[in-house]
Design a protein around this motif. Structure first.
Motif, PDB file in Angstrom:
ATOM      1  N   ASP A  67     -21.089  -8.337  20.293  1.00 26.05           N
ATOM      2  CA  ASP A  67     -21.604  -6.965  20.374  1.00 26.05           C
ATOM      3  C   ASP A  67     -22.128  -6.492  19.018  1.00 26.05           C
ATOM      4  OD1 ASP A  67     -20.871  -6.921  23.019  1.00 26.05           O
ATOM      5  OD2 ASP A  67     -18.989  -5.849  22.680  1.00 26.05           O
ATOM      6  N   ALA A  95     -25.524  -7.865  17.806  1.00 28.69           N
ATOM      7  CA  ALA A  95     -26.683  -7.356  18.537  1.00 28.69           C
ATOM      8  C   ALA A  95     -27.287  -6.130  17.866  1.00 28.69           C
ATOM      9  CB  ALA A  95     -26.299  -7.028  19.979  1.00 28.69           C
ATOM     10  N   THR A 127     -35.338  -8.524  19.940  1.00 30.06           N
ATOM     11  CA  THR A 127     -34.632  -7.835  21.028  1.00 30.06           C
ATOM     12  C   THR A 127     -33.872  -6.600  20.567  1.00 30.06           C
ATOM     13  OG1 THR A 127     -32.652  -9.215  20.758  1.00 30.06           O
ATOM     14  CG2 THR A 127     -34.366 -10.004  22.255  1.00 30.06           C
ATOM     15  N   TYR A 155     -29.544  -5.814  24.770  1.00 28.80           N
ATOM     16  CA  TYR A 155     -28.300  -5.953  25.510  1.00 28.80           C
ATOM     17  C   TYR A 155     -27.769  -4.601  25.977  1.00 28.80           C
ATOM     18  CZ  TYR A 155     -27.699 -10.865  24.339  1.00 28.80           C
ATOM     19  OH  TYR A 155     -27.855 -12.223  24.242  1.00 28.80           O
ATOM     20  N   TYR A 156     -28.283  -3.549  25.391  1.00 30.74           N
ATOM     21  CA  TYR A 156     -27.785  -2.218  25.702  1.00 30.74           C
ATOM     22  C   TYR A 156     -28.945  -1.351  26.164  1.00 30.74           C
ATOM     23  CZ  TYR A 156     -24.266  -4.322  22.816  1.00 30.74           C
ATOM     24  OH  TYR A 156     -23.367  -5.208  22.297  1.00 30.74           O
ATOM     25  N   PRO A 162     -30.280  -9.178  29.848  1.00 32.63           N
ATOM     26  CA  PRO A 162     -29.382 -10.032  29.065  1.00 32.63           C
ATOM     27  C   PRO A 162     -29.405 -11.491  29.497  1.00 32.63           C
ATOM     28  CG  PRO A 162     -28.305  -7.966  29.568  1.00 32.63           C
ATOM     29  CD  PRO A 162     -29.604  -7.956  30.317  1.00 32.63           C
ATOM     30  N   PHE A 206     -30.278 -14.592  27.129  1.00 28.98           N
ATOM     31  CA  PHE A 206     -29.287 -15.660  27.018  1.00 28.98           C
ATOM     32  C   PHE A 206     -29.908 -17.016  27.357  1.00 28.98           C
ATOM     33  CE2 PHE A 206     -26.039 -18.343  29.038  1.00 28.98           C
ATOM     34  CZ  PHE A 206     -25.079 -18.393  28.036  1.00 28.98           C
ATOM     35  N   MET A 215     -22.926 -12.357  33.431  1.00 28.26           N
ATOM     36  CA  MET A 215     -24.320 -11.927  33.379  1.00 28.26           C
ATOM     37  C   MET A 215     -25.005 -12.047  34.739  1.00 28.26           C
ATOM     38  SD  MET A 215     -25.729 -13.367  29.738  1.00 28.26           S
ATOM     39  CE  MET A 215     -25.106 -12.731  28.186  1.00 28.26           C
TER      40      MET A 215
END
Length: 292
Positions: A23, A26, A85, A89-90, A143, A147, A205
Motif C-alpha cells: 500500500d 503505491a 499508475t 490501486y485506489y 488493479p 498486476f 483481485m
C-alpha cells in the motif's frame, strides 16, 4: 537456473513484501525503494544458497552479474509503474497527504527493521501536481490489469535474460547430488510458493468485485480465510502430484462444511464463495500443469 531466479522473484515480490508495504509503495517513492531493497536481498540470499549447492566458484561472477541485472530491471519496472499508475490501486480515493501519511504510518508500525523505518519516516510527500488525483479524465487501470502487466514484465525479463545468459555462458543447472533430481525439487518448491501468497493476492483481485462485503468482524478469525485458502491449495497440489484426485473433493467438502451456515443464509456470499473456490482450484491446476 531459471527456476532459481523465478523463486527469487516470488520471494522478493510477494513473501518479503507485506500488505502495508504494498500500500505504501503505491503512493510513495520511498516505499518503492524499500521494496526494491528487500527484493535485492531475496535474490542475494538465493544466490548464496545456489553457490553453496553448486560449489562452483567459477559461476559466482556471472551469477552475481545476472542478479544485479534482474534487480536493476525490477527496480526500473517498479519505478515506471509508480510514475504511470500512481493512485491506480485506489481509484475511489483521491491522492492526499492524509492518505499518504496513513499508509506510511501503517508500514512504519508493521516493519521490524529500523533501517526501513528510518527511510519511511524521512520520506516527504511530493508536492508535484502529477502526484495528486488524476484530473485528466482517463480511467485508471484496474488493479488486476496492473498486476498482470507488472508480473508479465518481471517474469518475461527473467526468462529472456536467463536463456540469453545460458547461450552466452553455457549456463545451466543440472547437478546430480545424492541421486536427487534437483530440477524436480526446484519445480516443486516454486509450485508450493506460487499457490501460497501469490495465489491469495490474485484471487482477491479477481473476486473482489463479487465480494458482498457482509462479513462481520466477530464471524471469523482475522486472516483465517487466506490461511484456509493457502492450505486447501497446498493439499490439492499434493493430492494432484500423487494422482489422488479424490482427496481434492475431501478438501473442498471440508471447506464447504466450515462455511455452510453462511452459505445457506446468504445467497450472495454463496456465489462469492463458489467463485473464489473455483478460482483457487483453477490456479492449482494451472500451476500443476505448467510447473510440475
Amino acid at each position: 537456473m531459471i527456476y532459481f531466479y523465478i523463486i527469487s522473484h516470488v520471494l522478493g515480490d510477494f513473501y518479503l513484501q507485506s500488505q502495508e508495504l504494498s500500500d505504501y509503495k503505491a503512493v510513495s517513492r520511498a516505499g518503492v525503494r524499500i521494496h526494491n531493497i528487500q527484493y535485492a536481498l531475496a535474490f542475494m540470499m538465493v544466490m548464496i544458497l545456489r553457490i553453496v549447492i553448486l560449489r562452483n566458484l567459477s559461476a559466482i561472477l556471472p551469477d552475481f552479474i545476472l542478479t544485479l541485472i534482474f534487480v536493476s530491471i525490477h527496480a526500473t519496472i517498479d519505478i515506471i509503474k509508480f510514475r504511470v499508475t500512481k493512485t491506480a490501486y485506489y481509484k475511489n480515493i483521491p491522492y492526499s497527504k492524509l492518505d499518504y501519511k496513513l499508509k506510511r504510518d501503517r508500514f512504519v508500525e508493521s516493519t521490524r527493521f529500523d533501517f526501513f523505518r528510518k527511510i519511511a519516516m524521512n520520506d516527504i510527500p511530493s508536492n508535484d501536481s502529477k502526484d495528486k488525483s488524476s484530473s485528466s479524465g482517463r480511467k485508471p487501470l484496474a488493479p488486476i490489469t496492473i498486476f498482470g502487466i507488472d508480473q508479465f514484465c518481471h517474469l518475461f525479463s527473467i526468462v529472456a535474460i536467463s536463456l540469453l545468459a545460458r547461450n552466452i555462458y553455457g549456463y545451466s543447472f543440472n547437478p546430480e547430488l545424492s541421486g536427487y533430481d534437483f530440477q524436480v525439487l526446484l519445480r516443486m518448491t516454486l509450485a508450493i510458493l506460487l499457490v501460497g501468497k501469490p495465489a491469495n493476492v490474485l484471487i482477491v483481485m479477481l473476486t473482489e468485485r463479487f465480494d458482498p462485503k457482509t462479513t462481520k468482524i466477530d464471524e471469523g478469525l482475522a486472516g483465517a480465510g487466506a490461511r484456509m485458502g493457502t492450505l486447501e491449495r497446498l493439499l490439492s497440489l499434493l493430492f494432484l502430484s500423487q494422482n489422488l484426485v479424490s482427496g481434492i473433493a475431501v478438501v473442498f467438502t471440508l471447506k464447504g462444511i466450515a462455511r455452510y451456515k453462511k452459505i445457506s443464509e446468504d445467497a450472495k456470499f454463496a456465489e462469492y464463495f463458489v467463485i473464489g473456490t473455483f478460482t483457487s482450484l483453477l490456479i492449482v491446476f494451472i500451476v500443476y500443469l505448467f510447473i510440475l
